[in-house]
Scaffold this active site. Structure first.
Site, PDB file in Angstrom:
ATOM      1  N   HIS A 263      41.283 -26.422  85.267  1.00 30.77           N
ATOM      2  CA  HIS A 263      41.761 -27.695  84.717  1.00 30.77           C
ATOM      3  C   HIS A 263      42.925 -28.259  85.532  1.00 30.77           C
ATOM      4  O   HIS A 263      42.879 -29.395  86.002  1.00 30.77           O
ATOM      5  CB  HIS A 263      42.181 -27.463  83.254  1.00 30.77           C
ATOM      6  N   GLU A 264      43.955 -27.453  85.697  1.00 30.35           N
ATOM      7  CA  GLU A 264      45.158 -27.955  86.377  1.00 30.35           C
ATOM      8  C   GLU A 264      44.887 -28.261  87.855  1.00 30.35           C
ATOM      9  O   GLU A 264      45.426 -29.219  88.403  1.00 30.35           O
ATOM     10  CB  GLU A 264      46.323 -26.965  86.223  1.00 30.35           C
ATOM     11  N   HIS A 267      43.656 -31.662  88.119  1.00 30.40           N
ATOM     12  CA  HIS A 267      44.750 -32.655  88.176  1.00 30.40           C
ATOM     13  C   HIS A 267      45.325 -32.711  89.593  1.00 30.40           C
ATOM     14  O   HIS A 267      45.593 -33.786  90.129  1.00 30.40           O
ATOM     15  CB  HIS A 267      45.890 -32.257  87.237  1.00 30.40           C
ATOM     16  N   GLU A 293      43.069 -36.946  82.886  1.00 28.84           N
ATOM     17  CA  GLU A 293      42.406 -35.922  82.070  1.00 28.84           C
ATOM     18  C   GLU A 293      40.912 -35.896  82.334  1.00 28.84           C
ATOM     19  O   GLU A 293      40.273 -34.843  82.240  1.00 28.84           O
ATOM     20  CB  GLU A 293      42.678 -36.162  80.581  1.00 28.84           C
TER      21      GLU A 293
HETATM   22 ZN    ZN Z   1      45.397 -31.901  81.669  1.00 34.88          ZN
END
Ligand code: ZN
Length: 501
Positions: A263-264, A267, A293
């Site tokens: 997830h990160e 980003h 997101e």
């Molecule tokens: Zn996030």
């Protein structure tokens, strides 16, 4: 001022602001990761001072004229014009707040974070409650300076996702309630999938060794990024080639650090892939939360939970944990990774129940700002809503109302973008899968080529265009929640064999 003088003044101003932002960003990352807690008061005061200096710079009284001058000048290029318009908007939000109030707020915000952390550690909502109450009042005060007719919470929602308001989110969440709540009930009634092996004890040092291999698979290169540990995983960056991600290792959940990392890093890719000509400018900084997101959740869920992602990675994971996973098949592992069971902690939630966690926060935020919900006993209100929608409630506030950091720094209106981002992601993936063979790339160690599609269609624009326009450019149509609903229905119907239910 001549056009050239204006341009020079503008460039100097942008550069200085980026220097302050870089300093504050790095101090912020330090605070959330390795900084000794006893030094917090000293640091918080100085950080507040820096915020004040940045505030003065940002609200330099000569800048509005420069920005307007550049916008009006026909020789100004499109990127600069767009950036000037974005700065104008940002300034108008900051400029209206008196500087000493702004500095006080920064200081209070730091204290509030410290109180939240302490309350969470001690499992005591009463420690945080006065801060939350004050934070809501502070936010009301700040937004009142804008003197807009628009509803307060609508303004907050728009700050994180330009173009969104309560009316649009109400429609979005109504669809989620209508379509997903019954599906969650059906899944609850279905034969459970065994995921007990994911919750055995997984040595953290061994998890870290696997993490190195995973970061290599993700092509997360040490020349432009690094990973650290924190309480609440996040990503920060200063420019194209300086992105910092964080994770949290749990001994009883092998997938927690893995999925939070995917997830990160999602980003981080977004920031790394923005056209470097926007470095230090608002066109790189100001990407909407929903778009951000959408990319992190796309990586986490639409890539990181698929069979082909694990066809490559699972043998490596097995090698590190032979006693826990040696006997588990790839199919059983992937099924376990996608189990849906109502749970308390948002960041650990499965894809299907995830939007319900957001729905609850959205309804609470709405209530806090329209006066129907109070911060007093909010821990109880929180539990009542979890009971109503998911049939569970938190025994400990650290797994209830205190689980998330956002409200401690006054980030109201942020949560809904998490669900919106998931829905954007479904639409992007639908188009991406029609254009490239995602599964084949994931299986054959070409994660970078999937990211390349995202870069070309989404990331490189930064916020040169609004989310709405990027969606149209990438997918050929406006935002359509149906892709998200269809994706979840299809996935969970198959996973739980609900065809005939
Ligand atoms: Zn996030």
């Amino acid at each position: 001022m001549t056009a050239d003088e204006m341009k020079k003044k503008y460039q100097d101003w942008v550069f200085k602001m980026s220097a302050y932002r870089m300093a504050m960003g790095i101090i912020g990352v330090d605070k959330m990761t390795v900084a000794p807690t006893a030094g917090a008061a000293y640091r918080d005061e100085r950080t507040a001072y820096l915020a004040g200096e940045l505030f003065s710079l940002e609200t330099d009284p000569s800048m509005p004229e420069v920005l307007q001058g550049l916008i009006d000048d026909p020789s100004t290029d499109g990127d600069t014009r767009r950036a000037c318009e974005k700065y104008q908007e940002e300034i108008s939000h900051t400029l209206c707040i008196p500087k000493d109030e702004y500095v006080d707020f920064e200081k209070f915000s730091n204290e509030s974070y410290d109180a939240w952390l302490q309350a969470k550690q001690k499992n005591d909502y009463a420690i945080f409650e006065p801060y939350l109450t004050k934070m809501i009042e502070e936010k009301k005060k700040q937004y009142a300076y804008r003197k807009k007719d628009t509803d307060l919470y609508d303004q907050m929602l728009d700050d994180f996702e330009p173009g969104m308001d309560q009316q649009k989110y109400d429609a979005f969440f109504a669809k989620i309630k209508e379509e997903l709540l019954p599906l969650i009930q059906k899944v609850k009634a279905a034969k459970p999938i065994d995921d007990s092996f994911l919750k055995e004890t997984y040595d953290i040092e061994e998890q870290k060794k696997f993490m190195d291999e995973l970061l290599t698979y993700l092509h997360f290169d040490k020349s432009w990024g690094y990973q650290n540990e924190t309480e609440h995983p996040f990503t920060d960056w200063t420019c194209e080639n300086d992105c910092r991600v964080t994770t949290k290792y749990l001994p009883n959940s092998v997938t927690s650090a893995i999925l939070s990392t995917v997830h990160e890093v999602g980003h981080a890719y977004y920031e790394h892939d923005v056209d470097p000509k926007y470095d230090g400018m608002i066109l790189s900084d100001g990407i909407s939360s929903g778009m951000h997101e959408s990319q992190s959740r796309l990586c986490e869920n639409y890539l990181g939970r698929t069979k082909d992602f694990w066809a490559y990675n699972f043998p490596h994971l097995q090698k590190h944990f032979p006693s826990q996973l040696g006997h588990v098949s790839l199919d059983a592992f992937v099924d376990a990774l996608n189990v849906s069971v109502p749970s308390l902690v948002r960041t650990e939630a499965d894809e299907l129940t995830y939007p319900i966690h957001i729905l609850i926060r959205y309804e609470i935020e709405k209530g806090l700002f329209n006066g129907t919900i109070s911060a007093e006993h909010l821990d109880q209100t929180w539990n009542d809503m979890y009971e109503k929608y998911l049939g569970i409630h938190a025994e400990k506030v650290s797994e209830g109302i205190l689980q998330d950091v956002h409200w401690s720094s006054g980030e109201f209106g942020y949560f809904p973008t998490y669900a919106l981002g998931s829905a954007f992601a479904a639409q992007f993936v639908h188009t991406m899968r029609a254009q490239i063979d995602v599964d084949d790339l994931l299986k054959n160690d070409h994660y970078d080529r999937v990211i390349a599609w995202l870069k070309e269609n989404i990331h490189h624009y930064g916020c040169r265009y609004d989310a709405k326009d990027i969606l149209i450019k990438a997918t050929g149509e406006e935002f359509n929640v149906q892709y998200y609903i269809d994706y979840l229905k299809d996935k969970y119907t198959k996973l739980y064999h609900l065809e005939n239910v």
